[in-house]
Write a protein that holds these residues in place. Structure first.
Motif, mmCIF file in Angstrom:
data_model
loop_
_atom_site.group_PDB
_atom_site.id
_atom_site.type_symbol
_atom_site.label_atom_id
_atom_site.label_comp_id
_atom_site.label_asym_id
_atom_site.label_seq_id
_atom_site.Cartn_x
_atom_site.Cartn_y
_atom_site.Cartn_z
ATOM 1 N N LEU A 77 29.471 147.023 77.037
ATOM 2 C CA LEU A 77 28.545 146.981 78.168
ATOM 3 C C LEU A 77 29.097 147.777 79.347
ATOM 4 N N LEU A 78 30.383 147.619 79.635
ATOM 5 C CA LEU A 78 30.992 148.394 80.709
ATOM 6 C C LEU A 78 30.899 149.890 80.424
ATOM 7 N N ALA A 79 31.185 150.271 79.171
ATOM 8 C CA ALA A 79 31.128 151.689 78.805
ATOM 9 C C ALA A 79 29.715 152.237 78.978
ATOM 10 N N ALA A 80 28.718 151.454 78.587
ATOM 11 C CA ALA A 80 27.331 151.903 78.723
ATOM 12 C C ALA A 80 26.943 152.030 80.190
ATOM 13 N N ALA A 81 27.381 151.089 81.024
ATOM 14 C CA ALA A 81 27.071 151.161 82.454
ATOM 15 C C ALA A 81 27.688 152.403 83.077
ATOM 16 N N ARG A 82 28.882 152.765 82.624
ATOM 17 C CA ARG A 82 29.507 153.989 83.132
ATOM 18 C C ARG A 82 28.718 155.220 82.684
ATOM 19 N N GLN A 83 28.303 155.235 81.434
ATOM 20 C CA GLN A 83 27.542 156.368 80.911
ATOM 21 C C GLN A 83 26.221 156.544 81.651
ATOM 22 N N THR A 88 29.805 153.353 90.014
ATOM 23 C CA THR A 88 30.312 154.513 90.738
ATOM 24 C C THR A 88 31.821 154.625 90.538
ATOM 25 N N PRO A 89 32.394 155.811 90.735
ATOM 26 C CA PRO A 89 33.850 155.945 90.606
ATOM 27 C C PRO A 89 34.621 154.992 91.515
ATOM 28 N N GLU A 90 34.107 154.772 92.740
ATOM 29 C CA GLU A 90 34.795 153.859 93.660
ATOM 30 C C GLU A 90 34.770 152.432 93.142
ATOM 31 N N GLN A 91 33.617 152.011 92.632
ATOM 32 C CA GLN A 91 33.518 150.675 92.055
ATOM 33 C C GLN A 91 34.431 150.544 90.849
ATOM 34 N N ASP A 92 34.426 151.558 90.013
ATOM 35 C CA ASP A 92 35.220 151.511 88.790
ATOM 36 C C ASP A 92 36.697 151.325 89.099
ATOM 37 N N GLU A 93 37.149 151.975 90.141
ATOM 38 C CA GLU A 93 38.571 151.904 90.493
ATOM 39 C C GLU A 93 38.915 150.639 91.260
ATOM 40 N N THR A 94 37.967 150.161 92.078
ATOM 41 C CA THR A 94 38.272 149.065 92.998
ATOM 42 C C THR A 94 38.036 147.688 92.409
ATOM 43 N N TYR A 95 36.967 147.521 91.654
ATOM 44 C CA TYR A 95 36.582 146.198 91.173
ATOM 45 C C TYR A 95 37.478 145.736 90.027
ATOM 46 N N ALA A 96 37.463 144.432 89.803
ATOM 47 C CA ALA A 96 38.337 143.824 88.790
ATOM 48 C C ALA A 96 37.796 143.999 87.379
ATOM 49 N N TRP A 97 36.474 143.804 87.190
ATOM 50 C CA TRP A 97 35.835 143.867 85.874
ATOM 51 C C TRP A 97 36.492 142.907 84.900
ATOM 52 N N GLU A 98 36.735 141.694 85.333
ATOM 53 C CA GLU A 98 37.392 140.691 84.497
ATOM 54 C C GLU A 98 36.434 139.550 84.184
ATOM 55 N N VAL A 99 36.545 139.023 82.977
ATOM 56 C CA VAL A 99 35.759 137.867 82.554
ATOM 57 C C VAL A 99 36.688 136.659 82.503
ATOM 58 N N ILE A 100 36.310 135.599 83.206
ATOM 59 C CA ILE A 100 37.108 134.375 83.271
ATOM 60 C C ILE A 100 36.363 133.282 82.504
ATOM 61 N N HIS A 139 22.944 141.310 82.248
ATOM 62 C CA HIS A 139 22.188 140.884 83.430
ATOM 63 C C HIS A 139 23.136 140.689 84.613
ATOM 64 N N GLU A 140 24.275 140.002 84.364
ATOM 65 C CA GLU A 140 25.262 139.800 85.417
ATOM 66 C C GLU A 140 25.831 141.125 85.897
ATOM 67 N N LEU A 141 26.132 141.984 84.949
ATOM 68 C CA LEU A 141 26.743 143.271 85.275
ATOM 69 C C LEU A 141 25.834 144.097 86.174
ATOM 70 N N SER A 142 24.530 144.020 85.948
ATOM 71 C CA SER A 142 23.602 144.811 86.762
ATOM 72 C C SER A 142 23.605 144.351 88.210
ATOM 73 N N GLN A 217 21.724 150.521 75.532
ATOM 74 C CA GLN A 217 22.565 151.711 75.414
ATOM 75 C C GLN A 217 23.916 151.364 74.798
ATOM 76 N N ALA A 218 24.363 150.133 75.021
ATOM 77 C CA ALA A 218 25.634 149.707 74.424
ATOM 78 C C ALA A 218 25.504 149.403 72.941
ATOM 79 N N GLY A 219 24.268 149.424 72.424
ATOM 80 C CA GLY A 219 24.080 149.207 70.994
ATOM 81 C C GLY A 219 23.651 147.816 70.610
ATOM 82 N N PHE A 220 23.315 146.980 71.588
ATOM 83 C CA PHE A 220 22.879 145.625 71.283
ATOM 84 C C PHE A 220 21.361 145.580 71.133
#
Length: 527
Positions: A77-83, A88-100, A139-142, A217-220
């Motif tokens: 899902l992350l890969a598809a959102a990047r594609q 954005t590049p700033e978000q990609d570098e700054t955010y955690a993108w972690e699942v707890i 949905h959360e990722l969006s 786009q992620a194939g689901f």
């Protein structure tokens, strides 16, 4: 859904939702999440503050096997959102993108500032396909990629970010202790903010559409959205116990379900699929992970005993192969938790037979066999099972297998106390510790890996390295004051030992101490 929920208390942590329909480019529609006064870095710091408390929560779970399953969905899902240009590049570098993961039976998930995603085991336990879980995560990722949390906080500019963070933590605590929640949610203004944290139906539709594009786009399978909606809507008719807070913060409607269905039908073209991603069907390995989540989320004795009743052959014969694998998996794990190793062995043998012709399910059954062997202190059997899936080196490289190998070899070496340096248990422990060192070099925020390393170093008599690893656990969980205290303990130990220390390790500790001191100062300024 951007939902904060613990113990059945739920609140959406964003107000404005927008995004681009599947196939639309960034140039064709405005990003309604823009225009916020809060920078991604500030959003991340607020998310760190809240996530730090979640890591301390007793319900926080770091189960390597379940995490591996969730990541197999989250990373595509992350890969598809990047594609798609959603991130954005700033978000990609700054955010955690972690699942707890949280040990909570409620069917829920949540997102926090800075792209920390929370997932209750209760939700994993009820999904019947990867595509359904992907629909929730997409949905959360969006919401996160469109920066809706930051927009909400900009609208509430009169509230200091730290106060908003305290309010969210109070809501998290409310399900367990109303008194604790009241202590954290202070002032009449916080009540006003809370009332504005709920999504409107229009905003939910927008999140659905962005998430739909990301997931497909992620194939689901796009049908995952429809079937998940149908499942939750049915639950809303049958359940009013508070176990489906997703429904309360994310109002479902026939219109939303129809919208998702209409996006499947017009094109008549199936989405591009990735190897290993199936089409909204219940598969044995996915069903087994749902069973694992069910056992871990409800470890009461009565609940654990129920699994053995469900595994009766006469009942299982009436179910599908995937359901049989899930029930036997759950019954085995439940018996392990009950320390009924004889029953667990019987269930596990039946499980290996059911999953014999399914590679993915057979692997999960094998790893469960390792857990059973460790519970029985049979390290030789655990090693044999691990070796069946290891590379030629004999050292597993997947996180789940690596951690099980570390536990196995640590237990074997501990039982062989006093063995010569060239003995097999000692050599095996050294080999797995070196692999773990490589792992943490690549994944420095993996607290469980550092925990295993700390135990291995202690068993090897490497006291200084063990203290440093314990400090790195605190760093990974964002508890910088505790980390600093441990690093200073390590420095004190070096001074007491004089020259009889590992100077390379001591140098690393000095460097890390200075780095963490800076983090502590920055954290203090945020208060």
């Amino acid at each position: 859904m951007l939902v904060v929920a613990i113990g059945g208390v739920t609140v959406a942590t964003a107000q404005v939702t927008s995004g681009r329909p599947a196939g639309a480019s960034a140039a064709t529609l405005p990003n309604l999440g823009d225009g916020t006064d809060m920078t991604p870095s500030a959003e991340r710091r607020l998310g760190d503050r809240i996530a730090r408390e979640l890591y301390r929560d007793p319900d926080y779970v770091d189960d390597a096997i379940l995490t591996e399953y969730v990541q197999s969905i989250w990373q595509p899902l992350l890969a598809a959102a990047r594609q798609r240009g959603e991130i954005t590049p700033e978000q990609d570098e700054t955010y955690a993108w972690e699942v707890i993961l949280g040990r909570d039976r409620t069917v829920n998930a949540f997102a926090l500032p800075g792209a920390y995603m929370g997932l209750h085991l209760g939700l994993i336990a009820v999904v019947t396909s990867r595509d359904e879980l992907a629909s929730v995560l997409a949905h959360e990722l969006s919401h996160v990629t469109q920066r809706h949390i930051a927009r909400m906080m900009t609208r509430q500019s009169q509230q200091a970010p730290w106060l908003l963070g305290a309010m969210i933590l109070g809501i998290l605590a409310a399900g367990k202790s109303p008194d604790a929640a009241n202590a954290m949610i202070v002032g009449g203004q916080a009540v006003g903010v809370q009332s504005q944290l709920n999504f409107s139906r229009d905003m939910e539709r927008e999140a659905d559409r962005v998430g739909f594009g990301v997931a497909t786009q992620a194939g689901f399978a796009p049908q995952g959205f429809v079937s998940m909606f149908a499942k939750l809507q049915q639950a809303s008719r049958l359940n009013d116990s508070g176990n489906f807070p997703y429904l309360r913060s994310h109002p479902l409607s026939t219109e939303r379900m129809s919208d998702m269905q209409s996006r499947i039908a017009p094109t008549g073209v199936a989405p591009v699929t990735q190897p290993g991603v199936r089409q909204n069907v219940q598969e044995a390995d996915q069903a087994m992970m749902s069973a694992r989540a069910g056992v871990l989320s409800n470890p009461t004795v009565d609940a654990l005993r129920t699994w053995s009743l469900q595994a009766e052959p006469t009942l299982l014969s009436k179910t599908t192969a995937a359901q049989q694998a899930a029930t036997l998996y759950g019954a085995t794990l439940a018996a392990i938790k009950l320390r009924d190793h004889s029953a667990a062995q019987g269930f596990w043998l039946r499980l290996t037979e059911v999953t014999r012709n399914d590679t993915a399910a057979a692997r999960l059954a094998r790893l469960l066999g390792v857990e059973l062997a460790l519970a029985m202190d049979d390290t030789a059997r655990a090693s044999r099972l691990l070796s069946q899936g290891s590379a030629a080196t004999g050292i597993p490289t997947s996180r789940a297998e690596l951690f099980l190998a570390a536990q196995t070899r640590l237990k074997a070496a501990t039982s062989a106390t006093g063995a010569p340096p060239d003995s097999l248990p000692v050599r095996d422990l050294l080999a797995v510790s070196q692999t773990l060192q490589t792992w943490v070099a690549e994944h420095p925020k993996d607290a469980q890996a550092w925990q295993l390393l700390a135990s291995i170093y202690a068993a090897q008599g490497r006291t200084l390295s063990s203290i440093r690893a314990q400090a790195e656990i605190n760093v990974a969980q964002l508890d910088y004051p505790a980390a600093l205290a441990r690093f200073k303990t390590a420095q004190d130990w070096v001074r007491k030992q004089g020259t009889a220390v590992d100077h390379f390790e001591a140098s690393i500790i000095d460097t890390r101490t200075r780095q963490v001191e800076q983090l502590v100062r920055e954290q203090a300024l945020e208060r």
